[in-house]
Design an enzyme around this catalytic site. Sequence first.
Site, PDB file in Angstrom:
ATOM      1  N   GLU A  44      -2.822   9.373   6.954  1.00  0.00           N
ATOM      2  CA  GLU A  44      -1.421   8.942   6.863  1.00  0.00           C
ATOM      3  C   GLU A  44      -0.509   9.813   7.725  1.00  0.00           C
ATOM      4  O   GLU A  44       0.359   9.319   8.430  1.00  0.00           O
ATOM      5  CB  GLU A  44      -0.971   9.018   5.402  1.00  0.00           C
ATOM      6  CG  GLU A  44       0.412   8.490   5.133  1.00  0.00           C
ATOM      7  CD  GLU A  44       0.499   6.972   5.276  1.00  0.00           C
ATOM      8  OE1 GLU A  44      -0.522   6.292   5.124  1.00  0.00           O
ATOM      9  OE2 GLU A  44       1.606   6.489   5.570  1.00  0.00           O
TER      10      GLU A  44
ATOM     11  N   CYS B 285     -11.252   2.735   0.342  1.00  0.00           N
ATOM     12  CA  CYS B 285      -9.806   3.019   0.415  1.00  0.00           C
ATOM     13  C   CYS B 285      -9.365   2.450   1.752  1.00  0.00           C
ATOM     14  O   CYS B 285     -10.044   2.673   2.772  1.00  0.00           O
ATOM     15  CB  CYS B 285      -9.566   4.528   0.365  1.00  0.00           C
ATOM     16  SG  CYS B 285      -7.904   5.030   0.897  1.00  0.00           S
TER      17      CYS B 285
ATOM     18  N   ASP C 129       0.856  -1.191   0.000  1.00  0.00           N
ATOM     19  CA  ASP C 129       0.000   0.000   0.000  1.00  0.00           C
ATOM     20  C   ASP C 129       0.891   1.239   0.000  1.00  0.00           C
ATOM     21  O   ASP C 129       2.096   1.151   0.254  1.00  0.00           O
ATOM     22  CB  ASP C 129      -0.953   0.024   1.206  1.00  0.00           C
ATOM     23  CG  ASP C 129      -1.982   1.156   1.112  1.00  0.00           C
ATOM     24  OD1 ASP C 129      -2.367   1.518  -0.020  1.00  0.00           O
ATOM     25  OD2 ASP C 129      -2.380   1.705   2.153  1.00  0.00           O
ATOM     26  N   SER C 130       0.259   2.382  -0.242  1.00  0.00           N
ATOM     27  CA  SER C 130       1.005   3.643  -0.234  1.00  0.00           C
ATOM     28  C   SER C 130       1.356   4.064   1.194  1.00  0.00           C
ATOM     29  O   SER C 130       2.129   4.993   1.388  1.00  0.00           O
ATOM     30  CB  SER C 130       0.151   4.745  -0.863  1.00  0.00           C
ATOM     31  OG  SER C 130      -1.018   4.930  -0.082  1.00  0.00           O
TER      32      SER C 130
ATOM     33  N   HIS D 115      -7.139   3.192   3.795  1.00  0.00           N
ATOM     34  CA  HIS D 115      -6.890   4.183   4.851  1.00  0.00           C
ATOM     35  C   HIS D 115      -8.171   4.503   5.635  1.00  0.00           C
ATOM     36  O   HIS D 115      -8.139   4.765   6.829  1.00  0.00           O
ATOM     37  CB  HIS D 115      -6.353   5.484   4.248  1.00  0.00           C
ATOM     38  CG  HIS D 115      -4.887   5.429   3.950  1.00  0.00           C
ATOM     39  ND1 HIS D 115      -4.374   4.707   2.903  1.00  0.00           N
ATOM     40  CD2 HIS D 115      -3.826   5.988   4.588  1.00  0.00           C
ATOM     41  CE1 HIS D 115      -3.049   4.858   2.892  1.00  0.00           C
ATOM     42  NE2 HIS D 115      -2.696   5.618   3.908  1.00  0.00           N
TER      43      HIS D 115
ATOM     44  N   CYS E  47      -4.637  -2.002  -1.557  1.00  0.00           N
ATOM     45  CA  CYS E  47      -4.893  -0.633  -1.983  1.00  0.00           C
ATOM     46  C   CYS E  47      -5.970  -0.677  -3.059  1.00  0.00           C
ATOM     47  O   CYS E  47      -5.769  -1.286  -4.125  1.00  0.00           O
ATOM     48  CB  CYS E  47      -3.602  -0.039  -2.547  1.00  0.00           C
ATOM     49  SG  CYS E  47      -3.831   1.567  -3.316  1.00  0.00           S
TER      50      CYS E  47
HETATM   51  N1  DGL Z   1      -4.920   3.086   0.670  1.00  0.00           N
HETATM   52  C1  DGL Z   1      -5.059   3.320  -0.713  1.00  0.00           C
HETATM   53  C2  DGL Z   1      -6.391   2.840  -1.262  1.00  0.00           C
HETATM   54  O1  DGL Z   1      -6.932   1.871  -0.758  1.00  0.00           O
HETATM   55  C3  DGL Z   1      -4.517   4.581  -1.323  1.00  0.00           C
HETATM   56  C4  DGL Z   1      -4.563   5.867  -0.554  1.00  0.00           C
HETATM   57  C5  DGL Z   1      -3.722   6.922  -1.272  1.00  0.00           C
HETATM   58  O2  DGL Z   1      -2.493   6.764  -1.253  1.00  0.00           O
HETATM   59  O3  DGL Z   1      -4.295   7.829  -1.867  1.00  0.00           O
HETATM   60  O4  DGL Z   1      -6.911   3.343  -2.211  1.00  0.00           O
END
Ligand code: DGL
Length: 268
Positions: free
Chosen positions: A164, A196, A28-29, A198, A91
């Site tokens: 984040e 997402c 993931d990011s 996050h 992600c």
């Molecule tokens: N956690 C990621 C997702 O599920 C990406 C969040 C991001 O870096 O914008 O889309």
Amino acid sequence: MINPKYARLRITEPEHAYIDNMVIGVIDSGIGGLTTLKEIIRVRGGGDYIYYLDNARHPYGIRSEKEIYSYMRKACDTLALLGAEAIAIACNTATAVCIDDLRREYPDTPFIGIEPSIKPAVRHGENICVLATPLTLKQERFSKLLTGATFHMPDCTGLADAIEEEYPCLARAQKTLTKALYRFSDIRFDSAVLGCTHYSYLGDWISKILGCPCFDGNGGVARQTRRICGDEQSPARVALIVTGKGSAPRYLDLSNLYLGSPVYLIEP
Ligand code: DGL
């Protein structure tokens, strides 16, 4: 198992220099995918993982498709070098953009992707709030999921960044989402979809403010990972790769705390 030559050189805890079980890579990011990894560990009962946390390129949700694909290639190449035998794309953005391309590019690696959990949400009624990154919302793969109800998509620009940057504090994220929801204030939502990874950190709060149940895709990924990779009896261990300078100590602490399993740092 993790390629021992590489791991012995790089891993910060020599006594855990390499791992004998099947190794699953998780990408993931940022910290969003830790919510997915935690569920995978719970469902499989343990196991060995390499978590690729791409802090240098966060946030993914405002990048181009081409950029996301190149980030995924880099992550997958690193994980392959370390001996990952299956990869979970934790992600939604990267899954929507390029999971099919990745499957073509790495035909010997099973990929598990995460998708917004629309089906269970639709069972709760007509008005569904779907929260996802700007790039996810643009994908055809995402639009095809939207059937069987009326879907409302607030603009979540900046939401993943706030989580984040400030987790475990969620005050800025809550403020960002409150603003995004403002123009929907006369809609009574029947359910909400956290599209997402996050946003899963905000699940309880979102459920409370919207007064409806929330769904994320973590359970689906965990069950699919168990189907492909099997159960695991040995306690979970996680090797962590953080891209970008200076942020590894914070992420090591956060992931140890959040996962409750031992996490060791590997330098990218
Ligand atoms: N956690 C990621 C997702 O599920 C990406 C969040 C991001 O870096 O914008 O889309």
